[in-house]
Scaffold this motif. Structure first.
Motif, PDB file in Angstrom:
ATOM      1  N   GLY A  13      81.375 -33.240  60.116  1.00 22.80           N
ATOM      2  CA  GLY A  13      82.640 -33.589  60.914  1.00 22.80           C
ATOM      3  C   GLY A  13      82.585 -32.544  62.220  1.00 22.80           C
ATOM      4  N   GLY A  14      82.230 -31.226  61.894  1.00 27.31           N
ATOM      5  CA  GLY A  14      82.193 -30.350  62.854  1.00 27.31           C
ATOM      6  C   GLY A  14      80.952 -30.607  63.824  1.00 27.31           C
ATOM      7  N   ASP A  15      79.863 -30.882  63.471  1.00 30.71           N
ATOM      8  CA  ASP A  15      78.764 -31.094  64.177  1.00 30.71           C
ATOM      9  C   ASP A  15      79.080 -32.320  65.335  1.00 30.71           C
ATOM     10  N   GLN A  16      79.851 -33.276  64.499  1.00 28.42           N
ATOM     11  CA  GLN A  16      80.062 -34.706  65.422  1.00 28.42           C
ATOM     12  C   GLN A  16      81.232 -34.098  66.622  1.00 28.42           C
ATOM     13  N   LEU A  17      81.879 -33.266  66.200  1.00 25.13           N
ATOM     14  CA  LEU A  17      83.133 -32.893  67.097  1.00 25.13           C
ATOM     15  C   LEU A  17      82.475 -32.017  68.641  1.00 25.13           C
ATOM     16  N   GLY A  18      81.342 -31.309  68.055  1.00 28.45           N
ATOM     17  CA  GLY A  18      80.635 -30.485  69.110  1.00 28.45           C
ATOM     18  C   GLY A  18      81.528 -29.476  69.494  1.00 28.45           C
ATOM     19  N   GLN A  19      81.224 -28.956  70.766  1.00 24.65           N
ATOM     20  CA  GLN A  19      81.535 -27.628  71.213  1.00 24.65           C
ATOM     21  C   GLN A  19      83.035 -27.968  72.037  1.00 24.65           C
ATOM     22  N   MET A  20      83.998 -28.100  71.462  1.00 22.15           N
ATOM     23  CA  MET A  20      85.373 -28.419  72.198  1.00 22.15           C
ATOM     24  C   MET A  20      86.336 -27.125  71.915  1.00 22.15           C
TER      25      MET A  20
ATOM     26  N   SER B 269      92.553 -27.615  71.630  1.00 25.40           N
ATOM     27  CA  SER B 269      93.351 -28.081  72.597  1.00 25.40           C
ATOM     28  C   SER B 269      93.919 -29.500  71.784  1.00 25.40           C
ATOM     29  N   LEU B 270      94.821 -30.094  72.457  1.00 27.97           N
ATOM     30  CA  LEU B 270      95.463 -31.258  71.930  1.00 27.97           C
ATOM     31  C   LEU B 270      94.335 -32.347  71.959  1.00 27.97           C
ATOM     32  N   GLN B 271      93.481 -32.486  72.745  1.00 29.58           N
ATOM     33  CA  GLN B 271      92.322 -33.326  72.933  1.00 29.58           C
ATOM     34  C   GLN B 271      91.377 -33.089  71.458  1.00 29.58           C
ATOM     35  N   TRP B 272      91.052 -31.709  71.080  1.00 24.55           N
ATOM     36  CA  TRP B 272      90.382 -31.466  70.029  1.00 24.55           C
ATOM     37  C   TRP B 272      90.936 -31.915  68.970  1.00 24.55           C
TER      38      TRP B 272
END
Length: 133
Positions: free
Chosen positions: A37-44, A47-50
Motif C-alpha cells: 500500500g505504501g509503495d502504491q501511494l508513492g512519495q506524497m 495532506s488531506l489528498q494523501w
C-alpha cells in the motif's frame, strides 16, 4: 454432537498451533500489505489528498483487516499462554516477514539477515525447551 465438542480442538495442542499460524499469517500479511500500500501511494506529502489516497488504497484496508484479526488471535493465544513465553514466540513474525519479502516482493536478503533468522529460531527453540523442564 454438542456445541462444546465442535470447539474442543481449539483448546488442545492442534488449536494452539492453528492460533499461532493465524497470528503469524495475519501479522505478516499486515506488514506485507502495508508495504505494498505504501509503495502504491508513492512519495506524497502528508495532506488531506494523501489521507484520501490512503483511505482508498486496498493494501491499507487489507493491512487494517490483518491487524484486527491478529489482535483477536493474540487475545486467544494469551488466554492459554504466559506473556513471557508468547511474546518471544511472536518474533516468528520477523522470520515470516523476511521470507515473504524475499519470496513475494523479490527483496534481497543479506547473509547477516539470514543469520538473524537462525538466531531467532535458535532462541525460540531454547525457550520451548525451557518450557518443557
Amino acid at each position: 454432537m454438542s456445541g462444546s465438542k465442535h470447539i474442543d480442538w481449539l483448546h488442545g495442542r492442534f488449536g494452539t498451533v492453528v492460533l499461532w499460524a493465524l497470528l503469524i499469517a495475519c501479522e505478516s500479511g499486515g506488514q506485507i500489505a502495508t508495504k505494498i500500500g505504501g509503495d502504491q501511494l508513492g512519495q506524497m506529502d502528508f495532506s488531506l489528498q494523501w489521507l484520501h489516497a490512503v483511505l482508498l488504497n486496498p493494501g491499507v484496508w487489507v493491512a487494517i483487516s490483518c491487524y484486527i484479526g491478529a489482535f483477536f488471535v493474540w487475545m486467544l493465544i494469551l488466554r492459554r499462554s504466559t506473556l513471557s513465553l508468547a511474546f518471544p514466540l511472536s518474533s516468528l513474525v520477523f522470520v515470516a516477514v523476511l521470507l515473504a519479502s524475499w519470496l513475494g516482493l523479490n527483496e534481497q536478503i543479506s547473509l547477516l539477515h539470514w543469520l538473524g533468522v537462525a538466531v531467532i529460531i535458535g532462541g525460540i527453540a531454547l525457550l520451548a525447551e525451557g518450557e518443557q523442564n
